[in-house]
Write a protein that holds these residues in place. Structure first.
Motif, short mmCIF file in Angstrom:
data_model
loop_
_atom_site.label_atom_id
_atom_site.label_comp_id
_atom_site.label_asym_id
_atom_site.label_seq_id
_atom_site.Cartn_x
_atom_site.Cartn_y
_atom_site.Cartn_z
N UNK A 24 60.06 7.43 19.15
CA UNK A 24 60.73 6.56 18.21
C UNK A 24 59.80 5.62 17.45
N UNK A 25 58.59 6.06 17.14
CA UNK A 25 57.62 5.21 16.46
C UNK A 25 58.06 4.95 15.03
N UNK A 26 58.06 3.68 14.63
CA UNK A 26 58.34 3.32 13.26
C UNK A 26 57.03 3.06 12.53
N UNK A 27 57.02 3.32 11.27
CA UNK A 27 55.83 3.01 10.50
C UNK A 27 55.66 1.50 10.45
N UNK A 58 42.55 15.03 19.12
CA UNK A 58 43.90 14.45 19.11
C UNK A 58 43.84 12.97 18.75
N UNK A 59 42.84 12.28 19.27
CA UNK A 59 42.68 10.86 18.97
C UNK A 59 42.44 10.64 17.48
N UNK A 60 41.54 11.42 16.91
CA UNK A 60 41.22 11.26 15.50
C UNK A 60 42.40 11.65 14.62
N UNK A 61 43.12 12.70 14.97
CA UNK A 61 44.29 13.08 14.19
C UNK A 61 45.35 11.98 14.23
N UNK A 62 45.53 11.35 15.41
CA UNK A 62 46.48 10.24 15.50
C UNK A 62 46.05 9.06 14.64
N UNK A 63 44.75 8.78 14.62
CA UNK A 63 44.25 7.67 13.83
C UNK A 63 44.39 7.97 12.34
N UNK A 64 44.15 9.21 11.95
CA UNK A 64 44.34 9.59 10.55
C UNK A 64 45.80 9.43 10.13
N UNK A 65 46.70 9.84 11.01
CA UNK A 65 48.12 9.70 10.69
C UNK A 65 48.50 8.22 10.58
N UNK A 66 47.92 7.39 11.44
CA UNK A 66 48.16 5.95 11.35
C UNK A 66 47.72 5.43 9.99
N UNK A 67 46.57 5.89 9.52
CA UNK A 67 46.09 5.47 8.22
C UNK A 67 47.01 5.91 7.10
N UNK A 68 47.51 7.14 7.20
CA UNK A 68 48.42 7.66 6.18
C UNK A 68 49.74 6.89 6.16
N UNK A 69 50.23 6.54 7.34
CA UNK A 69 51.51 5.85 7.45
C UNK A 69 51.45 4.41 6.97
N UNK A 70 50.32 3.75 7.21
CA UNK A 70 50.24 2.31 6.97
C UNK A 70 49.34 1.89 5.82
N UNK A 71 48.49 2.79 5.38
CA UNK A 71 47.51 2.43 4.37
C UNK A 71 46.25 1.81 4.95
N UNK A 72 46.19 1.70 6.28
CA UNK A 72 45.01 1.13 6.92
C UNK A 72 43.80 2.03 6.73
N UNK A 73 42.64 1.43 6.72
CA UNK A 73 41.40 2.20 6.63
C UNK A 73 41.05 2.70 8.03
#
Length: 350
Positions: A24-27, A58-73
């Protein structure tokens, strides 16, 4: 600098371990007014590298998705050898990363050293729980014995030779969780079916030596194992290659590795490293204080498990395994993660 490390779920009360959900993760933009573009997160890999088809990837893919979801670098630095850890962590600090991840227990000493010298930065580590966690560090650990029990049960219900294998990377408390959980799952299945299933356990002593993993698994297959579970990072890809050549089954780890050998991967023990990284990074970006804590992810938090039915797996075996999953979540079965707990588990099912 060598510091004693602890990865033990039984210390939850004394260590201040927190349980936190992966589902249930929200952006982050839905939960905070903070602009993700002003936030940067980076990670260092362990020596298996970012393309290990497993843990670091898996860690890097999760971090990339975090960046896509939030705009974070987001960014990463790859560690070729353990001596790179301190240097890479310091480089990320020099780049003014707001939150820095170290991937894997092997980075624990380096992270502790750097975090103590750089109190202004926030850090987190995958697969390590310190006895005393610095206030600017968050530990993230998984109940790896839970998905391992499930895949062990699958192996036990599937084997035709009544002999299966386990290949670990480097023997340590984390990999022992995989090993003992797997052995317990195999034993539980054997008990149900009224037969003894032998388990061959060996270690590659590396998370980056695919050739060594392949050699170990090839020997296991030639000596009668028809299923081998690997928890060995990059070394584990060699186990899957050996399964292809032998026409046998391998069991993947950390992510669904069926794509590596669609006809030879029976199932995989999922550990949602990327999801945990997104979850914790979001909390830090939103200003939540998680430093000085160890966060635990397991079946209850929907952060480990196995993929939906693999075509190589009998449908009845999958159905039975889902019942076992429910029994673990409800506390009827407690998969062991240590030698002592494993011994007690075997006594309990006699």
């Amino acid at each position: 600098m060598k510091m004693k490390r602890v990865v033990a779920f039984g210390l939850a009360l004394t260590m201040g371990i927190s349980l936190i959900g992966c589902g249930g993760k929200k952006k982050a933009e839905e939960t905070s007014d903070k602009n993700g573009k002003d936030f940067s997160v980076a990670m260092i890999t362990d020596t298996a590298g970012v393309n290990d088809q497993s843990f670091n990837q898996s860690a890097w893919e999760g971090l990339q998705e975090f960046g896509e979801d939030t705009g974070a670098k987001v960014n990463y630095l790859e560690s070729k050898q353990s001596s790179d850890y301190v240097t890479n962590l310091e480089r990320l600090g020099d780049n003014n990363s707001d939150f820095i991840w170290a991937i894997g227990f092997d980075t624990a000493d380096a992270l502790l050293e750097v975090a103590k010298e750089n109190q202004e930065f926030k850090y987190a580590i995958i697969d390590n729980a310190y006895e005393e966690t610095p206030s600017n560090v968050t530990g993230v650990i998984f109940k790896a014995q839970e998905p391992s029990f499930l895949v062990g049960y699958v192996a036990g219900k599937t084997t035709k030779t009544n002999k299966v294998g386990f290949v670990g990377g480097i023997e340590n408390a984390v990999i022992q969780q995989f090993m003992f959980g797997y052995q317990a799952g195999v034993a539980f299945a054997g008990k149900e079916m009224g037969k003894e299933i032998k388990i061959d356990v060996q270690y590659a002593e590396s998370f980056a030596d695919a050739a060594k993993g392949k050699a170990i698994a090839s020997k296991m297959y030639s000596e009668g194992c028809d299923i081998v579970y690997q928890a060995a990072g990059g070394s584990g890809t060699g186990v899957i290659e050996a399964a292809k050549e032998a026409g046998k089954f391998a069991i993947g780890v950390d992510r669904d590795q069926a794509y590596l050998a669609p006809k030879n991967v029976l199932t995989s023990a999922l550990k949602k490293v990327g999801t945990a990284i997104q979850n914790v990074s979001e909390k830090v970006m939103n200003g939540e204080e998680v430093g000085g804590k160890t966060l635990v992810f397991g079946l209850t938090e929907d952060c480990v498990g196995i993929p939906e039915k693999n075509p190589n797996m009998d449908s009845k075996v999958y159905e039975d395994t889902m019942k076992i999953k429910d029994m673990i979540k409800s506390g009827v079965i407690t998969p062991p993660g240590t030698e002592t707990d494993y011994a007690q588990f075997l006594k309990s099912i006699k």
